[in-house]
Design a protein around this motif. Structure first.
Motif, PDB file in Angstrom:
ATOM      1  N   VAL A 158       9.733   7.311  -7.068  1.00  9.46           N
ATOM      2  CA  VAL A 158      10.209   7.716  -5.743  1.00  9.46           C
ATOM      3  C   VAL A 158      10.452   9.219  -5.736  1.00  9.46           C
ATOM      4  O   VAL A 158      10.699   9.826  -6.780  1.00  9.46           O
ATOM      5  N   ASN A 159      10.362   9.799  -4.562  1.00 10.00           N
ATOM      6  CA  ASN A 159      10.602  11.229  -4.412  1.00 10.00           C
ATOM      7  C   ASN A 159      11.811  11.444  -3.517  1.00 10.00           C
ATOM      8  O   ASN A 159      11.840  10.986  -2.375  1.00 10.00           O
ATOM      9  N   ASN A 208       0.827  -1.203   0.000  1.00  8.87           N
ATOM     10  CA  ASN A 208       0.000   0.000   0.000  1.00  8.87           C
ATOM     11  C   ASN A 208       0.865   1.258   0.000  1.00  8.87           C
ATOM     12  O   ASN A 208       1.838   1.357   0.748  1.00  8.87           O
ATOM     13  N   GLY A 209       0.483   2.199  -0.848  1.00 12.36           N
ATOM     14  CA  GLY A 209       1.209   3.461  -0.923  1.00 12.36           C
ATOM     15  C   GLY A 209       2.259   3.505  -2.010  1.00 12.36           C
ATOM     16  O   GLY A 209       2.751   4.589  -2.350  1.00 12.36           O
ATOM     17  N   ASP A 210       2.622   2.353  -2.570  1.00 14.26           N
ATOM     18  CA  ASP A 210       3.616   2.337  -3.645  1.00 14.26           C
ATOM     19  C   ASP A 210       3.096   3.119  -4.848  1.00 14.26           C
ATOM     20  O   ASP A 210       1.938   2.974  -5.249  1.00 14.26           O
ATOM     21  N   LYS A 229      14.663   2.006   1.317  1.00 17.28           N
ATOM     22  CA  LYS A 229      14.209   2.297   2.679  1.00 17.28           C
ATOM     23  C   LYS A 229      12.701   2.137   2.808  1.00 17.28           C
ATOM     24  O   LYS A 229      12.183   1.906   3.904  1.00 17.28           O
ATOM     25  N   SER A 230      11.990   2.277   1.690  1.00 18.17           N
ATOM     26  CA  SER A 230      10.534   2.158   1.731  1.00 18.17           C
ATOM     27  C   SER A 230      10.080   0.702   1.724  1.00 18.17           C
ATOM     28  O   SER A 230       8.922   0.405   1.988  1.00 18.17           O
ATOM     29  N   ILE A 256      18.933   8.258  -4.626  1.00 12.90           N
ATOM     30  CA  ILE A 256      17.584   7.995  -5.138  1.00 12.90           C
ATOM     31  C   ILE A 256      17.193   6.550  -4.858  1.00 12.90           C
ATOM     32  O   ILE A 256      16.090   6.264  -4.375  1.00 12.90           O
ATOM     33  N   LYS A 257      18.095   5.626  -5.148  1.00 13.61           N
ATOM     34  CA  LYS A 257      17.802   4.209  -4.939  1.00 13.61           C
ATOM     35  C   LYS A 257      17.659   3.883  -3.456  1.00 13.61           C
ATOM     36  O   LYS A 257      16.855   3.025  -3.072  1.00 13.61           O
TER      37      LYS A 257
END
Length: 237
Positions: A168-169, A135-137, A204-205, A198-199
């Motif tokens: 990704v932000n 969820n949230g991806d 981390k997510s 960035i990666k």
């Protein structure tokens, strides 16, 4: 005496009214709580197969051909894990409810705001180094309509894991990381220089059981705004 009796009657009525209001408030509170429980959204129980990995043979992602073949091309957000398939007749699959955030192509229904998405793999087995969504991806996907009993508006990803672009932000800037393989047609959007930061934002997510996150395939990083421009140019061809 009558005045006293009338006063007592009025007080009784007033007391009952207050009691009724309190009861109504309690009933409303119970109703609200019940509705909140009913709205509980399920998230992915395991992003990595607990029994091992699986190999798949797929037609790889191609920027031009995939756009032509796709029914929907859009940036999406994973809203809910709906369930998974574990059958001898069907490849291990997980189903998600996703919202269409930014649509570049839609040949199905212009009013669509959500669809059901299939991803290869489930909690038992996943494609090697390709974790399940959660969820949230945020993703950029090329989708093809399919059918499955019990699910409406169902789509699969063209190119499977080779067609997964994760958004990704980092430092208030949106980027796209292609999960598997490169894409020469997106060379103008490719981020040059060190992309570790960035990666790292992406890794981390992850809430996965990977022993080594460095093994996750993330070969190419692109600027999202430039990718969007290149996709829009596809519509004019």
């Amino acid at each position: 005496m009558k005045q006293i009796i009338n006063l007592l009657i009025l007080l009784s009525v007033f007391s009952l009214t207050l009691s009724g209001c309190g009861s109504t408030a309690k009933q409303q509170a119970v109703t609200n709580t019940t509705q909140q429980v009913q709205k509980v959204v399920k998230d992915t129980p395991h992003q990595v197969g607990q029994k091992g990995t699986m190999s798949t043979s797929v037609n790889g992602f191609f920027f031009d051909k995939s756009f032509e073949k796709a029914d929907i091309v859009a940036e999406v957000t994973i809203q809910e894990w709906l369930g998974e398939i574990d059958s001898e007749d069907i490849l291990e699959t997980t189903i998600f409810r996703v919202s269409l955030e930014k649509i570049f192509k839609n040949n199905v229904d212009k009013n669509l705001k959500e669809v059901n998405l299939f991803q290869t793999g489930n909690s038992k087995r996943t494609v090697e180094n390709s974790p399940l969504f959660k969820n949230g991806d945020r993703l950029l996907l090329y989708l093809k309509k399919t059918e499955l009993e019990g699910y409406k508006n169902t789509y699969y990803i063209l190119g499977e894991q080779t067609g997964i672009f994760r958004i990704v932000n980092t430092d208030k800037q949106d980027y796209v990381i292609k999960q598997v393989g490169d894409c020469p047609q997106l060379s103008d959007a490719k981020v040059t220089g060190n992309t570790d930061r960035i990666k790292n934002t992406l890794t981390k997510s992850y809430s996965v059981e990977f022993s080594n996150l460095d093994k996750i395939g993330m070969p190419e990083t692109y600027n999202l705004a430039t990718v969007e421009k290149l996709i829009n140019e596809q519509k004019d061809k």
